[in-house]
Write a protein that holds these residues in place. Sequence first.
Motif, mmCIF file in Angstrom:
data_model
loop_
_atom_site.group_PDB
_atom_site.id
_atom_site.type_symbol
_atom_site.label_atom_id
_atom_site.label_comp_id
_atom_site.label_asym_id
_atom_site.label_seq_id
_atom_site.Cartn_x
_atom_site.Cartn_y
_atom_site.Cartn_z
ATOM 1 N N GLY A 167 17.565 -44.114 -65.995
ATOM 2 C CA GLY A 167 18.841 -43.528 -66.400
ATOM 3 C C GLY A 167 19.561 -42.820 -65.274
ATOM 4 N N LEU A 168 18.813 -42.218 -64.352
ATOM 5 C CA LEU A 168 19.438 -41.493 -63.242
ATOM 6 C C LEU A 168 19.690 -42.388 -62.037
ATOM 7 N N PHE A 169 18.720 -43.233 -61.669
ATOM 8 C CA PHE A 169 18.800 -43.963 -60.400
ATOM 9 C C PHE A 169 19.248 -45.420 -60.554
ATOM 10 N N HIS A 170 19.165 -45.985 -61.737
ATOM 11 C CA HIS A 170 19.598 -47.366 -62.004
ATOM 12 C C HIS A 170 19.003 -48.371 -61.009
ATOM 13 N N PRO A 171 17.688 -48.375 -60.832
ATOM 14 C CA PRO A 171 17.090 -49.319 -59.884
ATOM 15 C C PRO A 171 17.087 -50.744 -60.424
ATOM 16 N N ARG A 172 16.978 -51.696 -59.507
ATOM 17 C CA ARG A 172 16.795 -53.089 -59.944
ATOM 18 C C ARG A 172 15.413 -53.248 -60.567
ATOM 19 N N ASN A 173 14.421 -52.594 -59.922
ATOM 20 C CA ASN A 173 13.049 -52.648 -60.413
ATOM 21 C C ASN A 173 12.425 -51.259 -60.388
ATOM 22 N N LEU A 174 11.515 -51.019 -61.308
ATOM 23 C CA LEU A 174 10.662 -49.836 -61.277
ATOM 24 C C LEU A 174 9.220 -50.327 -61.374
ATOM 25 N N VAL A 175 8.417 -50.003 -60.353
ATOM 26 C CA VAL A 175 7.036 -50.475 -60.267
ATOM 27 C C VAL A 175 6.091 -49.303 -60.467
ATOM 28 N N LEU A 176 5.041 -49.519 -61.221
ATOM 29 C CA LEU A 176 4.025 -48.491 -61.454
ATOM 30 C C LEU A 176 2.838 -48.699 -60.519
ATOM 31 N N ARG A 177 2.463 -47.639 -59.808
ATOM 32 C CA ARG A 177 1.230 -47.645 -59.032
ATOM 33 C C ARG A 177 0.336 -46.509 -59.531
ATOM 34 N N LEU A 178 -0.950 -46.767 -59.570
ATOM 35 C CA LEU A 178 -1.922 -45.787 -60.047
ATOM 36 C C LEU A 178 -2.937 -45.515 -58.945
ATOM 37 N N SER A 179 -3.261 -44.248 -58.742
ATOM 38 C CA SER A 179 -4.287 -43.927 -57.757
ATOM 39 C C SER A 179 -5.612 -44.510 -58.214
#
Length: 426
Positions: A167-179
């Motif tokens: 909602g704030l950044f309007h990215p093309r993609n959002l990727v999840l990384r987990l430690s």
Amino acid sequence: MNPSPGPVRGSLTDPHRTSGSTALLHVHLKPAAEEAVRTGHPWVFDQGIRKQNRPGTAGELAALYDRRNRFLGLGLYDPHSPLRVRLLHQGTPVRVDDAWWRERLQKAATRRAALFDSQTTGYRLVHGESDGWPGLVLDRYGPVLVLKLYTTAWLPWLESLQSWITGLFHPRNLVLRLSRNIQSLAAQRGAPADGTVLHGPPLDQPVPFLESGLTFEADVLRGQKTGFFLDQRENRRKVESLAAGRAVLNLFSYSGGFSIYAARGGAVSVTDLDLNPHALEAARHHFALNRPQFPNPRTTHHTIRADAFEWLNRAPAASHDLVVVDPPALARQAAERTAALRAYRHLVRQAARLVRAGGILVACSCTAHLRPAEFFELVRETLRHTRTRWRELCLTTQPPDHPAAFPEAEYLKAIYLQAANQPAKP
């Protein structure tokens, strides 16, 4: 998520709670932990808890109280870690709702608004505790954002995080990384796996981005950290300013960031050394991508696949004019400190042996369990026992998009030293 009453003013956003659910988790602290929270430290460890009204679940909001039952703050509870509560708010009660979270994210973005221009499209947007988002980082690589989580406490909030971020950044993609330490726990909970694309079309290639006008590619799905070492940007720029006419050696090179800057700075040759063949392939690719920007068309690029500790023992002395030593964290926990100190001394001593008269040694550390002043003195003390006189050029710490709001957050440091043109007298 439905609002429920608690020790905060107004609604309380909590993905675990519905109307009529169990009362808010109350955590009462021991004196030392009370004092730490009052002075702004963002962590409460399990041994700092005196009592709580019931067992807590991962991601639950925990209200913190002192011995006199006075409200201290609010944090995210993590029963799977000795770091039991990560502080979100300290002081008087606040209204915690969707608007509160969105405002907090906006503050982190505003903090970086004037830091970068169109020539740098890769940087950190949210830096964990120091931005009020404990155990969470958010990095930008051009149109792609990478969300990395270091605690299971954020897993129940993923849907909300995705909504706030997109909602704030309007990215093309959002990727999840987990430690690594939470990946199996995430799988047990049915959470998305490391490398999941939470938003946007599928990704099957590294993501290009700009840093100081240079082109790099980040492996956001599988690469180290979130795909690139964004925190070394300022040191890479410094190396560029020192590289003209020099033969540069980049130890623990990963994908060659220091070498690319050095080549643009006019280095006659750059050598990347790393044990990971995929990292070295990325370094060769980055060199080719950016070659048109190098002022010296004859600048050569070499790669060596080797363990740096072993290779340094047999490397020829006085073979380079600028040596960068940037190892991975050598102490990921306090128990590994002693071994890390020994390893750093060995690296500095052996790398210094490779520096020609008038050359420069850049020694870096990203070990949080080694304070900056301690690391700098370790390097100085090690070099005092060499036959070369060294002049200290500068000290650096973290870049402005990786702020450190408490001592344990001060993980990155580097010291630059220049060898004298003549050896020290015996």
